[in-house]
Design an enzyme around this catalytic site. Structure first.
Site, short mmCIF file in Angstrom:
data_model
loop_
_atom_site.label_atom_id
_atom_site.label_comp_id
_atom_site.label_asym_id
_atom_site.label_seq_id
_atom_site.Cartn_x
_atom_site.Cartn_y
_atom_site.Cartn_z
N ARG A 220 0.82 -1.22 0.00
CA ARG A 220 0.00 0.00 0.00
C ARG A 220 0.85 1.26 0.00
O ARG A 220 0.33 2.37 -0.22
CB ARG A 220 -0.92 0.01 1.23
N ASP B 218 -2.59 -19.41 16.81
CA ASP B 218 -1.29 -19.06 16.22
C ASP B 218 -0.34 -20.23 16.19
O ASP B 218 0.43 -20.40 15.24
CB ASP B 218 -0.67 -17.90 16.99
N HIS C 43 0.89 -25.23 13.64
CA HIS C 43 2.25 -25.75 13.82
C HIS C 43 2.29 -27.05 14.63
O HIS C 43 2.85 -28.06 14.20
CB HIS C 43 3.12 -24.71 14.52
N ASP D 128 -4.06 -2.06 -3.71
CA ASP D 128 -5.04 -2.54 -2.76
C ASP D 128 -5.32 -3.98 -3.16
O ASP D 128 -5.94 -4.24 -4.20
CB ASP D 128 -6.32 -1.71 -2.82
N VAL D 129 -4.82 -4.94 -2.36
CA VAL D 129 -4.83 -6.34 -2.79
C VAL D 129 -6.23 -6.94 -2.80
O VAL D 129 -6.39 -8.10 -3.20
CB VAL D 129 -3.88 -7.19 -1.92
#
EC number: 1.1.1.49
Length: 477
Positions: free
Chosen positions: A43, A221, A226, A84-85
């Protein structure tokens, strides 16, 4: 092999810390040559010249290993697109070029659905691949919706749901140690193994990541992706080959065999906590709720622990404990395989045989085996330890993952059904925690975590070590 890469989120922390060093390592090792074309999209109101300056700055900060010519080559190959993805026209500009492209979503997970939708409208070239960072979705329904979006965009084998843990040398050696050594695989079952701990404890706190972490927490997370990946490699049946289908089929089998937790199970088999003010390595650390960017009302945990059981022939009766915490007093990152006690000791009463523990150390990478031996007197038992350090890997974990993406090998990426099974397994925990059925404990930063408690499985294991009987899964009160 694809020679075009577009990084959406090309000015972010993931790109700076991991993707740039990975690209430099791939170039230095001869995997890229001079053919790579890559674009960073962000951005910031930059042009390509300013972006290359930023890349050089990040190499100075985060990469002490790659040779200068490799860094220069990666810097020179970059171009920048302000984007702007979530906007199709901007995404189309970022992926513009000849031939297929690997699109890396180095973005917050909440942006995945709108970005994938934008890629639909941007006319992704045939043969392209898409790479998504963890966590994949924010819950089971979100993961299912995202899988449907991706299925309309590219074939499943072109979707790379990456987890850099799977590319770590020690993680891969969990399988290697099991399957390449006759001494281990015959005893790799509940008859001989009482408990397996999968632990990622770290002294690091937020390190400026509150904008991401406070919306996710330790369970999503670390454990949901993981540590569950490590569970799959530790517990899976031997695959016929290490090809993507055989390997990923066996991983899904593990998740499907995990016993679903009831609300009562969650109360007895999980813990959550967050750190209060404390001191780590000589530095004062504020409480988590006082960190910049944290909203205390979210009640985000920085420590999560879950105890699981697998309903399978190999593992019925073995306890699997997954744990991760931030701002702890010491780093402990390992898979610890604790074997059952021997059935008889002919040494009198002067000692007790400690449990044999095989430790796969993840950072630093290595192996350790805790044994019991005989001391100066024949009836004296003493602890012994055998350790081995591993050679440094040829590529960093992200380098291995990027190489697999460019080559089109999804074996170390997470398949869609596997991502959904991982969410299915932990959804009861998320639901019970949202209802506050499990208290949010506190622990001082720099401590060992929340106050120790005797887990139900610990008492069960001690009883079984006395009786030497097979484990009978406990009934919770």
């Amino acid at each position: 092999m694809i020679n075009r890469l577009a990084v959406l989120g090309g000015t972010g922390d993931l790109t700076a810390r991991y993707l740039l060093p990975a690209l430099a390592a791939l170039h230095a090792s001869g995997h890229l040559g001079d053919r790579l074309e890559w674009t960073g999209a962000g951005r910031e109101d930059w042009d390509t010249e300013r972006y290359r300056q930023w890349i050089a700055e990040q190499f100075e900060r985060h990469d002490d290993f790659s040779p200068a010519d490799a860094k220069e080559a990666i810097t020179a190959a970059a171009r920048y697109v302000r984007a702007d993805v979530t906007h199709p026209a901007d995404v189309a500009a970022a992926i513009a070029g000849d031939g297929p492209v690997a699109v890396y979503l180095a973005l917050p997970p909440a942006l995945f659905p709108p970005v994938v939708t934008a890629l639909h409208e941007a006319s992704l070239p045939p043969g392209s691949r898409i790479v998504l960072e963890k966590p994949f979705g924010e819950d089971l329904a979100g993961a299912q919706d995202l899988n449907r979006l991706l299925a309309d965009l590219v074939p499943e084998q072109a979707v790379f749901r990456v987890d850099h843990f799977l590319a770590m040398t020690t993680v891969q050696n969990v399988l290697g140690s099991r399957l390449a050594n006759r001494v281990l695989e015959p005893i790799w079952n509940s008859t001989h193994i009482a408990e397996i701990e999968i632990v990622w404890d770290e002294t690091l706190a937020l390190e400026g990541r509150a904008g991401y972490y406070d919306h996710v927490g330790a369970l999503k997370d670390m454990l949901q992706n993981h540590l569950l990946q490590l569970l799959c490699l530790v517990a899976m049946e031997p695959p016929v080959t290490l090809g993507e289908r055989d390997l990923r089929d066996r991983k899904v089998d593990v998740l499907r065999s995990a016993r679903m937790l009831t609300e009562n199970d969650v109360v007895h088999r999980t813990r959550r906590a967050r750190y209060s003010a404390g001191r780590i390595r000589g530095h004062d650390l504020p409480a988590y709720v006082d960190e910049d960017g944290v909203s205390p009302e979210r009640r985000t945990e920085t420590y999560a622990e879950v105890e699981l059981e697998l309903d399978s022939w190999r593992w019925a009766g073995t306890t699997f404990r997954l744990r991760s915490g931030k701002a702890l007093g010491a780093d402990r990152k390992e898979v610890a395989v604790r074997f059952r006690a021997v059935p008889h000791l002919p040494f009198g009463h002067s000692g007790e045989a400690l449990p044999n523990v095989l430790r796969f150390n993840l950072e630093p990478e290595g192996l350790a085996l805790d044994l019991t031996g005989i001391g100066a007197h024949t009836d004296e038992l003493v602890p012994l330890a055998l350790t081995a350090r591993m050679e440094p890997p040829g590529l960093p974990a992200y380098g291995r993952l990027l190489l697999d993406v460019l080559r089109g090998d999804p074996a170390l990426s997470i398949r869609g059904d596997e991502a959904e099974e991982a969410w299915r397994l932990l959804e009861p925990v998320l639901s019970a925690w949202e209802k506050d059925l499990v208290p949010l404990e506190e622990y001082p930063a720099g401590s060992d975590g929340p106050p120790a408690r005797v887990w139900h499985a610990d008492a069960l294991r001690r009883r079984e070590d006395l009786l030497h009987d097979p484990v009978i899964p406990p009934d919770h009160p």
